[in-house]
Each structure stands twice: as structure tokens, then as C-alpha cells.
Design a protein around this motif. Structure first.
Motif, PDB file in Angstrom:
ATOM      1  N   TRP A 287     -25.762  18.038 -37.740  1.00  0.00           N
ATOM      2  CA  TRP A 287     -25.173  16.727 -37.436  1.00  0.00           C
ATOM      3  C   TRP A 287     -25.407  15.736 -38.573  1.00  0.00           C
ATOM      4  O   TRP A 287     -24.639  14.791 -38.755  1.00  0.00           O
TER       5      TRP A 287
ATOM      6  N   THR B 128     -15.358  23.485 -37.670  1.00  0.00           N
ATOM      7  CA  THR B 128     -16.271  23.056 -36.605  1.00  0.00           C
ATOM      8  C   THR B 128     -15.518  22.817 -35.301  1.00  0.00           C
ATOM      9  O   THR B 128     -15.983  23.189 -34.217  1.00  0.00           O
TER      10      THR B 128
ATOM     11  N   TRP C 104     -28.393  21.036 -34.617  1.00  0.00           N
ATOM     12  CA  TRP C 104     -29.014  19.708 -34.634  1.00  0.00           C
ATOM     13  C   TRP C 104     -29.126  19.202 -36.070  1.00  0.00           C
ATOM     14  O   TRP C 104     -28.804  18.050 -36.372  1.00  0.00           O
TER      15      TRP C 104
ATOM     16  N   HIS D 238     -14.717  16.354 -32.625  1.00  0.00           N
ATOM     17  CA  HIS D 238     -15.318  16.775 -31.359  1.00  0.00           C
ATOM     18  C   HIS D 238     -14.390  16.582 -30.164  1.00  0.00           C
ATOM     19  O   HIS D 238     -14.392  17.396 -29.236  1.00  0.00           O
TER      20      HIS D 238
ATOM     21  N   SER E 228     -16.095  11.740 -34.201  1.00  0.00           N
ATOM     22  CA  SER E 228     -16.308  11.936 -32.766  1.00  0.00           C
ATOM     23  C   SER E 228     -15.000  12.187 -32.031  1.00  0.00           C
ATOM     24  O   SER E 228     -14.969  12.916 -31.033  1.00  0.00           O
TER      25      SER E 228
END
Length: 252
Positions: free
Chosen positions: A250, A143, A247, A201, A197
Motif C-alpha cells: 500500500w 492490481t 500491507w 480498488h 481508491s
């Protein structure tokens, strides 16, 4: 036994199973057998990992829908290639760099191998299957690479990007991940990253920003006078579908 009583029993069993997954401490207090906890925890890793892996389809659809038609094939190949590379690199060295013998800054530079021999022998104290944990961690590695893929779409050729993915998934991501989830120096300072996070990300985002700065804008995007040349996407419905898949992902 009435239907109502049967439904109540099933609901209680389902609630106990869900709480066992969410809280091993509760499972122990509720008297859930260690083998059941092991199975449910392993299933949780596999199910959540599958949901996150489905995000790869979302990334592929979103990116291919927003680039020009001539670049769609390359985008799709990039997304398949990066996931394949992420799995190989995380298996070879990434997992151990992130989790094995972490000494503050980095883990062990060695080949990972699943060791579920204790569970096969009836000892379920490990809590979950090592292979299910590897799969769950691997999809997050991919990811992070997918975030970069979308940013540098139409800006970089295929092979240089795949070479970068080797470095990101085999070295950069595992080392930064070892600082937190691996119990490294950030974890020792009390830092906590519950859902990735920072590890997923932020690492992917910083890598993407670096790539965008180095590569610059897409060729032909701006004129010599600074004017903007529109570059319409090839398929906006496909990009929208990809957005909804991401979406959903997640929740993994």
C-alpha cells in the motif's frame, strides 16, 4: 570538513531530493536542475511501481493459502497470467485509452509507444520518463485484476478468467481511469482520486462483486438444507505472509 558537517550536508541533499520528488514546484524554487528533477521523478515512478508490483506476490500467497490444496496450482498460474496479460493489454491499447486525447469519456484507440526523444536530446521539460510512467500505471491495472482473482478463486476456470482479464485491463479499467486521471468528465467536474481508491480498488471491487454474483458460491460450500460446509485453506502461514506483503505494498 568535520563528520558532523558532512552528515548535515548529506541530510540536506537527501531532503532536497525527497522534496523534489514530492513537489516539482519546490524543486524549481530550490534551483534543482531540470535533469535532476527528471531523474528523481522517473526513479520515484519506478521504485513505487516496483513496490506495487511486489503486491502480486502478496495476492498469490494470500489466495493460494486460503484455497484448498487441489486449487493452489491454478491460483498461482492465474496470478502470473493476469499480470502478463495486464502488461500486454495496457501496452497495446490501455494506456492510450486512458491518457491520450481523452474527449470526456474515452481516450485514443491506438498503439502506445514511449517517446523520450526530447529527454534524450537534452529537453527535460516533460518532468519524467514516459516509460517509467507506463510501468507505474500498468502495475495498478494488474492490481485491479488481482482483486477480482481473489474473489472468484475456486469459482471459475482458468481460461474464462483470463479472457475476462483481457477485457478488464484493455478496455474497462482504462476507460474508467480516463474519466479521472486522464482528465475526462469526472475530472472536469472537480472529482479527484489521489491514490486510486476509485480507479483501482472500486473498479476492481465492482468487477469482483459482479463476478461473485454471476458465479455464485463455491461448489460444495452449502448443502441442500442451507448448511455451511467448511473449506479450510491449504496454508494459513502463507496467507498471513501474503497479507503482510500486501500491507507493505500500500505504501507504493
Amino acid at each position: 570538513m568535520t563528520i558532523s558537517m558532512k552528515k548535515t550536508g548529506l541530510a540536506a541533499a537527501a531532503a532536497t531530493a525527497l522534496l523534489a520528488i514530492a513537489s516539482p514546484a519546490f524543486a524549481q524554487d530550490a534551483g534543482v536542475p531540470a535533469e535532476t528533477q527528471f531523474i528523481l521523478n522517473s526513479f520515484s515512478f519506478l521504485f513505487s511501481g516496483a513496490v506495487v508490483m511486489f503486491m502480486a506476490a502478496g495476492f498469490a500467497m494470500l489466495e493460494s493459502g486460503l484455497v484448498r490444496t487441489k486449487n493452489v496450482t491454478t491460483i498461482l498460474l492465474k496470478n502470473i497470467g493476469l499480470f502478463s496479460i495486464a502488461g500486454i493489454m495496457y501496452y497495446l491499447i490501455g494506456y492510450n485509452l486512458m491518457y491520450m486525447d481523452v474527449s470526456g469519456w474515452i481516450g485514443s484507440l491506438s498503439l502506445w509507444s514511449a517517446d523520450d526523444s526530447a529527454a534524450l536530446g537534452g529537453d527535460f521539460s516533460g518532468g519524467y520518463s514516459a516509460t517509467s510512467d507506463w510501468f507505474f500505471q500498468m502495475v495498478f491495472v494488474a492490481t485491479a485484476a488481482s482483486i477480482v482473482s481473489g474473489t472468484v478463486a475456486e469459482r471459475i476456470k482458468l481460461w474464462p478468467f483470463l479472457i475476462f482479464v483481457v477485457v478488464l485491463t484493455g478496455v474497462l479499467y482504462p476507460i474508467t481511469g480516463s474519466w479521472t486521471w486522464g482528465g475526462g468528465w469526472l475530472a472536469e467536474m472537480g472529482f479527484s482520486d489521489f491514490a486510486g481508491s476509485t480507479i483501482v480498488h472500486s473498479v476492481g471491487g465492482w468487477a469482483a462483486l459482479t463476478g461473485a454474483i454471476i458465479l455464485g458460491a463455491r461448489k460444495g460450500k452449502y448443502g441442500e438444507d442451507g448448511s455451511v460446509h467448511p473449506m479450510p485453506g491449504s496454508n494459513l502461514p502463507l496467507a498471513t505472509l501474503g497479507t503482510f506483503i500486501l500491507w507493505l505494498g500500500w505504501f507504493g
